[in-house]
Design an enzyme around this catalytic site. Structure first.
Site, PDB file in Angstrom:
ATOM      1  N   THR A 288       0.829  -1.200   0.000  1.00  0.00           N
ATOM      2  CA  THR A 288       0.000   0.000   0.000  1.00  0.00           C
ATOM      3  C   THR A 288       0.870   1.258   0.000  1.00  0.00           C
ATOM      4  OG1 THR A 288      -1.649  -1.310   1.166  1.00  0.00           O
ATOM      5  CG2 THR A 288      -2.008   1.049   1.114  1.00  0.00           C
TER       6      THR A 288
ATOM      7  N   VAL B 113       0.857 -16.211  -2.118  1.00  0.00           N
ATOM      8  CA  VAL B 113       0.954 -17.281  -1.124  1.00  0.00           C
ATOM      9  C   VAL B 113      -0.461 -17.714  -0.742  1.00  0.00           C
ATOM     10  CG1 VAL B 113       1.741 -17.860   1.205  1.00  0.00           C
ATOM     11  CG2 VAL B 113       3.179 -16.477  -0.296  1.00  0.00           C
TER      12      VAL B 113
ATOM     13  N   TRP C  61      -8.570   4.170   6.067  1.00  0.00           N
ATOM     14  CA  TRP C  61      -7.529   3.303   5.486  1.00  0.00           C
ATOM     15  C   TRP C  61      -6.350   2.945   6.385  1.00  0.00           C
ATOM     16  CZ3 TRP C  61      -7.345   7.654   1.427  1.00  0.00           C
ATOM     17  CH2 TRP C  61      -8.506   7.625   0.645  1.00  0.00           C
ATOM     18  N   HIS C  62      -6.540   2.899   7.687  1.00  0.00           N
ATOM     19  CA  HIS C  62      -5.422   2.549   8.562  1.00  0.00           C
ATOM     20  C   HIS C  62      -5.763   1.337   9.436  1.00  0.00           C
ATOM     21  CE1 HIS C  62      -4.422   7.067   8.052  1.00  0.00           C
ATOM     22  NE2 HIS C  62      -3.778   6.351   7.163  1.00  0.00           N
TER      23      HIS C  62
ATOM     24  N   HIS D 237      -1.386   8.504  10.960  1.00  0.00           N
ATOM     25  CA  HIS D 237      -1.327   7.639   9.771  1.00  0.00           C
ATOM     26  C   HIS D 237      -0.253   6.578  10.025  1.00  0.00           C
ATOM     27  CE1 HIS D 237      -3.610  10.795   7.431  1.00  0.00           C
ATOM     28  NE2 HIS D 237      -3.355  11.348   8.606  1.00  0.00           N
TER      29      HIS D 237
HETATM   30  C1  LIG Z   1      -5.515   4.991  -0.091  1.00  0.00           C
HETATM   31  C2  LIG Z   1      -4.584   4.874   1.099  1.00  0.00           C
HETATM   32  C3  LIG Z   1      -3.851   5.986   1.488  1.00  0.00           C
HETATM   33  C4  LIG Z   1      -3.013   5.886   2.596  1.00  0.00           C
HETATM   34  N1  LIG Z   1      -2.259   6.975   2.936  1.00  0.00           N
HETATM   35  C5  LIG Z   1      -1.384   6.881   3.956  1.00  0.00           C
HETATM   36  C6  LIG Z   1      -0.553   7.990   4.285  1.00  0.00           C
HETATM   37  O1  LIG Z   1      -0.597   9.048   3.654  1.00  0.00           O
HETATM   38  N2  LIG Z   1       0.312   7.854   5.325  1.00  0.00           N
HETATM   39  C7  LIG Z   1       0.352   6.715   6.087  1.00  0.00           C
HETATM   40  O2  LIG Z   1       1.100   6.690   7.069  1.00  0.00           O
HETATM   41  N3  LIG Z   1      -0.410   5.644   5.794  1.00  0.00           N
HETATM   42  C8  LIG Z   1      -1.257   5.696   4.728  1.00  0.00           C
HETATM   43  N4  LIG Z   1      -2.012   4.613   4.400  1.00  0.00           N
HETATM   44  C9  LIG Z   1      -1.834   3.367   5.196  1.00  0.00           C
HETATM   45  C10 LIG Z   1      -0.503   2.671   4.916  1.00  0.00           C
HETATM   46  O3  LIG Z   1      -0.236   2.632   3.530  1.00  0.00           O
HETATM   47  C11 LIG Z   1      -0.563   1.257   5.511  1.00  0.00           C
HETATM   48  O4  LIG Z   1      -0.731   1.375   6.902  1.00  0.00           O
HETATM   49  C12 LIG Z   1       0.692   0.439   5.282  1.00  0.00           C
HETATM   50  O5  LIG Z   1       1.016   0.359   3.924  1.00  0.00           O
HETATM   51  C13 LIG Z   1       0.447  -0.973   5.836  1.00  0.00           C
HETATM   52  O6  LIG Z   1       1.561  -1.760   5.570  1.00  0.00           O
HETATM   53  P1  LIG Z   1       1.468  -3.339   5.592  1.00  0.00           P
HETATM   54  O7  LIG Z   1       2.849  -3.803   5.326  1.00  0.00           O
HETATM   55  O8  LIG Z   1       0.785  -3.776   6.824  1.00  0.00           O
HETATM   56  O9  LIG Z   1       0.488  -3.741   4.392  1.00  0.00           O
HETATM   57  P2  LIG Z   1       0.578  -3.449   2.849  1.00  0.00           P
HETATM   58  O10 LIG Z   1       1.374  -2.206   2.608  1.00  0.00           O
HETATM   59  O11 LIG Z   1      -0.807  -3.484   2.336  1.00  0.00           O
HETATM   60  O12 LIG Z   1       1.445  -4.652   2.249  1.00  0.00           O
HETATM   61  C14 LIG Z   1       0.970  -5.978   2.133  1.00  0.00           C
HETATM   62  C15 LIG Z   1       1.653  -6.619   0.932  1.00  0.00           C
HETATM   63  O13 LIG Z   1       1.412  -8.025   0.953  1.00  0.00           O
HETATM   64  C16 LIG Z   1       0.999  -8.437  -0.335  1.00  0.00           C
HETATM   65  N5  LIG Z   1       0.203  -9.660  -0.153  1.00  0.00           N
HETATM   66  C17 LIG Z   1      -0.990  -9.795   0.471  1.00  0.00           C
HETATM   67  N6  LIG Z   1      -1.385 -11.089   0.463  1.00  0.00           N
HETATM   68  C18 LIG Z   1      -0.416 -11.779  -0.172  1.00  0.00           C
HETATM   69  C19 LIG Z   1      -0.238 -13.143  -0.487  1.00  0.00           C
HETATM   70  N7  LIG Z   1      -1.133 -14.042  -0.134  1.00  0.00           N
HETATM   71  N8  LIG Z   1       0.879 -13.512  -1.170  1.00  0.00           N
HETATM   72  C20 LIG Z   1       1.831 -12.600  -1.521  1.00  0.00           C
HETATM   73  N9  LIG Z   1       1.715 -11.300  -1.235  1.00  0.00           N
HETATM   74  C21 LIG Z   1       0.611 -10.886  -0.567  1.00  0.00           C
HETATM   75  C22 LIG Z   1       0.218  -7.246  -0.869  1.00  0.00           C
HETATM   76  O14 LIG Z   1       0.075  -7.307  -2.276  1.00  0.00           O
HETATM   77  C23 LIG Z   1       1.114  -6.113  -0.413  1.00  0.00           C
HETATM   78  O15 LIG Z   1       2.194  -5.966  -1.322  1.00  0.00           O
HETATM   79  C24 LIG Z   1      -2.884   4.662   3.320  1.00  0.00           C
HETATM   80  C25 LIG Z   1      -3.635   3.551   2.915  1.00  0.00           C
HETATM   81  C26 LIG Z   1      -4.467   3.657   1.810  1.00  0.00           C
HETATM   82  C27 LIG Z   1      -5.254   2.443   1.384  1.00  0.00           C
END
Ligand SMILES: Cc1cc2nc3c(=O)[nH]c(=O)nc-3n(C[C@H](O)[C@H](O)[C@H](O)COP(=O)(O)OP(=O)(O)OC[C@H]3O[C@@H](n4cnc5c(N)ncnc54)[C@H](O)[C@@H]3O)c2cc1C
Length: 595
Positions: free
Chosen positions: A89, A236, A535-536, A579
């Site tokens: 994301t 996965v 979105w958090h 965020h």
């Molecule tokens: C529209 C939007 C705007 C945002 N803006 C902000 C902002 O301005 N500032 C901020 O701090 N936060 C923001 N956020 C939130 C922030 O982006 C997330 O909190 C952060 O990216 C979460 O990280 P994560 O690693 O938990 O998940 P993610 O970043 O979602 O990463 C998960 C990864 O795992 C992959 N994946 C999932 N399932 C599988 C599988 N089975 N096999 C292989 N790969 C898989 C996905 O494709 C993805 O690449 C925003 C979110 C959104 C949706």
């Protein structure tokens, strides 16, 4: 982070992005594999920041999750975008790079996680951050400022402020208005106290005004190593578990199963290795459940044999949610960034400006003015006392449940006026998708974001088909009287106080919605029809003691397993009032220490 000699990273993305610095030309992104989907992604990312919202609903780059109908939001199905590209994301998000208040991180330690506190999170954010201050004029005029000592300056992720402020009178007038209403300007917002009005720095590289994120910072160096393999286009589907249990009674992962090019493959982990889940808040619990780790009642519904009965999996789900106010500005104040979406000449002009000079709205995030405030700032004492009485009544439902301690701690935050509960996000454009703009007019909106709802939701598998999206119930406004009440009061404060205070009021032609002077009932009804996700999401694999609904311990190990870990936003046990991206990056660094 890599204990074994060889690390395999399986990531679902449709193309590879990399940053390449050549002798003569530098590109922000090189897309290797320029097929249809690759070019779609290239085009989107090259537009950089302000069109980030355009990824929403595009299946090439968005998982397109939705909630189940939300009972307390007029049964609406609410969109929950999540990035599918390499970089997750963070490849497509709004780029705010911000910290919560120090007490919010210290709470994680209080909840039973030694070493997880403000000092470690802040140190890890600093280690990741490479901060460039704004120009002195932007600092003075638009309050784009914070002490350098609150930021890291040598890390890989570049962070700086927006530099597009049109129409330029709005932001200074907003600061003056909120200051007059008891919301001070905070020039130390990254220092552990977020209360006040401030500009959010973003993960933008000041040198070329483009997105700075793991794919063009961490990855290029890491993937040169012979012992790291990054596989894209691979999903996965399951964690493979050894039969039987170890002498400690725990089960062990032997590897994972994944689908690539419609074929199922397996990959093994060494005898000392770990399977580390970072699939995000909605998909990490899904993978655990598909593998037989979760609430046995949920698993049995799908005829999955429980290997670890872990009731916390998929529970304690939390999110931020928002409702919008919209105002039409007086004519003649100057261009408004929303014109990018409405006026093709303006779009082309500004995009050209970005390509040639790295200036304009495409080089910026034009809505970074935030106010983080506690309830005491905008709800009068009598009304707040009534709302709190109603809340306490509702919270009895958590007594003698695993979440009682978390909820009690969360409740104590409300009495502490230094811990913000609500965020206002000012944007010189329409944020509310239900408002239809007149292209000849300009607009301003202020979103109300409720950052720490008490109602808990859950996310569980919907099928044994791993390609099926999970069922996500955020239970928005679930503690209905209190949560609807505070949102309604926040909307009232904006429309009846902020928008009517000079000099901001001088810029506003009219309030579009919600109309000022609404009764409590009408405003609450407005909330119940208009809430959307902010979105958090977090909490669905919480780092908590097992008897408190925990899924992982303080070393991020899934209870009942020898070598399965979780290191994404799902492990955050209590939603933070900011965020989430910078905290997720920092937690990943901490994870590397404890795994
Ligand atoms: C529209 C939007 C705007 C945002 N803006 C902000 C902002 O301005 N500032 C901020 O701090 N936060 C923001 N956020 C939130 C922030 O982006 C997330 O909190 C952060 O990216 C979460 O990280 P994560 O690693 O938990 O998940 P993610 O970043 O979602 O990463 C998960 C990864 O795992 C992959 N994946 C999932 N399932 C599988 C599988 N089975 N096999 C292989 N790969 C898989 C996905 O494709 C993805 O690449 C925003 C979110 C959104 C949706």
């Amino acid at each position: 982070m890599m204990r074994s000699n060889f690390a395999l990273c399986l990531i679902l993305s449709l193309c590879r992005l990399a940053s390449l610095v050549g002798a003569s030309t530098t590109f922000d992104h090189i897309i290797v594999g320029g097929g249809a989907s690759g070019l779609v992604l290239a085009e989107k990312l090259s537009r950089n920041s302000i069109l980030y919202a355009q990824f929403i609903g595009d299946p090439a780059v968005d998982w397109e999750f939705v909630t189940v109908p939300q009972t307390h939001v007029s049964n609406k199905v609410i969109s929950l975008p999540r990035g599918k590209a390499l970089g997750g994301t963070a490849a497509v998000n709004g780029m705010y790079f911000v910290r919560a208040a120090s007490k919010e991180y210290d709470a994680w330690e209080t909840l039973g996680n030694p070493g997880w506190n403000w000092n470690t999170v802040d140190a890890n954010i600093k280690a990741i951050e490479n901060f460039t201050p704004a120009s002195s004029s932007d600092a003075a005029t638009f309050h784009a400022t914070d002490s350098l000592q609150n930021h890291g300056t040598t890390g890989p992720i570049h962070v700086t402020y927006s530099n597009y402020w049109e129409p330029i009178s709005v932001v200074p007038a907003y600061f003056s208005a909120v200051n007059a209403l008891g919301i001070p300007t905070n020039t130390q917002a990254a220092g552990g106290s977020t209360f006040g009005a401030w500009q959010a720095p973003c993960s933008i590289d000041a040198k070329n005004r483009s997105r700075s994120y793991a794919v063009n910072t961490f990855l290029p160096a890491a993937e040169k190593r012979q012992n790291l393999v990054v596989m894209t286009g691979s999903q996965v589907t399951k964690i493979n578990l050894l039969s039987g249990a170890s002498s400690s009674g725990n089960i062990r992962a032997s590897g994972v199963q994944y689908i690539v090019n419609n074929a199922t493959q397996n990959v093994n982990v060494t005898t000392t290795g770990n399977v580390i889940l970072t699939a995000g808040t909605y998909q990490t619990p899904k993978l655990l459940e598909l593998s037989g780790i979760g609430n046995s009642t949920v698993l049995k519904k799908f005829s999955i044999t429980p290997r670890v009965d872990l009731p916390g999996v998929g529970e304690n789900l939390q999110d931020h949610y928002a409702a919008f106010t919209t105002f039409q500005l007086k004519d003649g104040l100057g261009p408004e960034v929303g014109q990018v979406f409405l006026n093709s000449t303006f779009f082309v002009e500004q995009f050209q400006l970005y390509l040639t000079k790295r200036e304009g709205p495409f080089a910026s995030v034009p809505s970074t003015t935030v106010s983080m405030i506690p309830f005491q700032t905008f709800i009068n004492a009598t009304k707040l006392a009534g709302l709190k009485a109603s809340l306490d009544n509702s919270l009895k439902a958590f007594e003698n449940t695993p979440l009682e301690k978390v909820i009690t701690l969360q409740r104590s935050f409300i009495e502490d006026p230094t811990i913000p509960q609500i965020e206002f996000v000012l944007a010189p454009m329409i944020q509310d998708p239900t408002v239809t703009p007149d292209p000849s007019k300009t607009y301003m909106s202020i979103a109300v974001v409720y950052m720490r709802p008490f109602a808990r939701g859950n996310v569980h598998i919907s099928s044994t088909n791993p390609l099926q999206n999970p069922l996500i119930d955020h239970n928005y406004l679930g503690i209905t009287e209190f949560e609807t009440g505070v949102m309604a009061e926040a909307l009232r404060f904006i429309t009846e106080k902020i928008a009517t205070t000079k000099p901001l009021s001088d810029l506003i032609e009219k309030t579009l919605q919600p109309a000022p002077g609404f009764s409590d009932t009408v405003l609450q009804n407005y909330v119940q029809h208009n809430v959307v996700s902010s979105w958090h999401p977090c909490g669905s694999a919480s780092m908590l003691p097992k008897d408190q609904g925990g899924v992982v311990d303080a070393n991020l190990k899934v209870y009942g397993t020898e070598n399965i870990r979780v290191a994404d936003a799902s492990m955050i046990p209590l939603e933070i009032g900011t965020h989430t991206m910078a905290t997720v990056y920092a937690n990943a660094l901490h994870a590397a220490d404890v795994i």
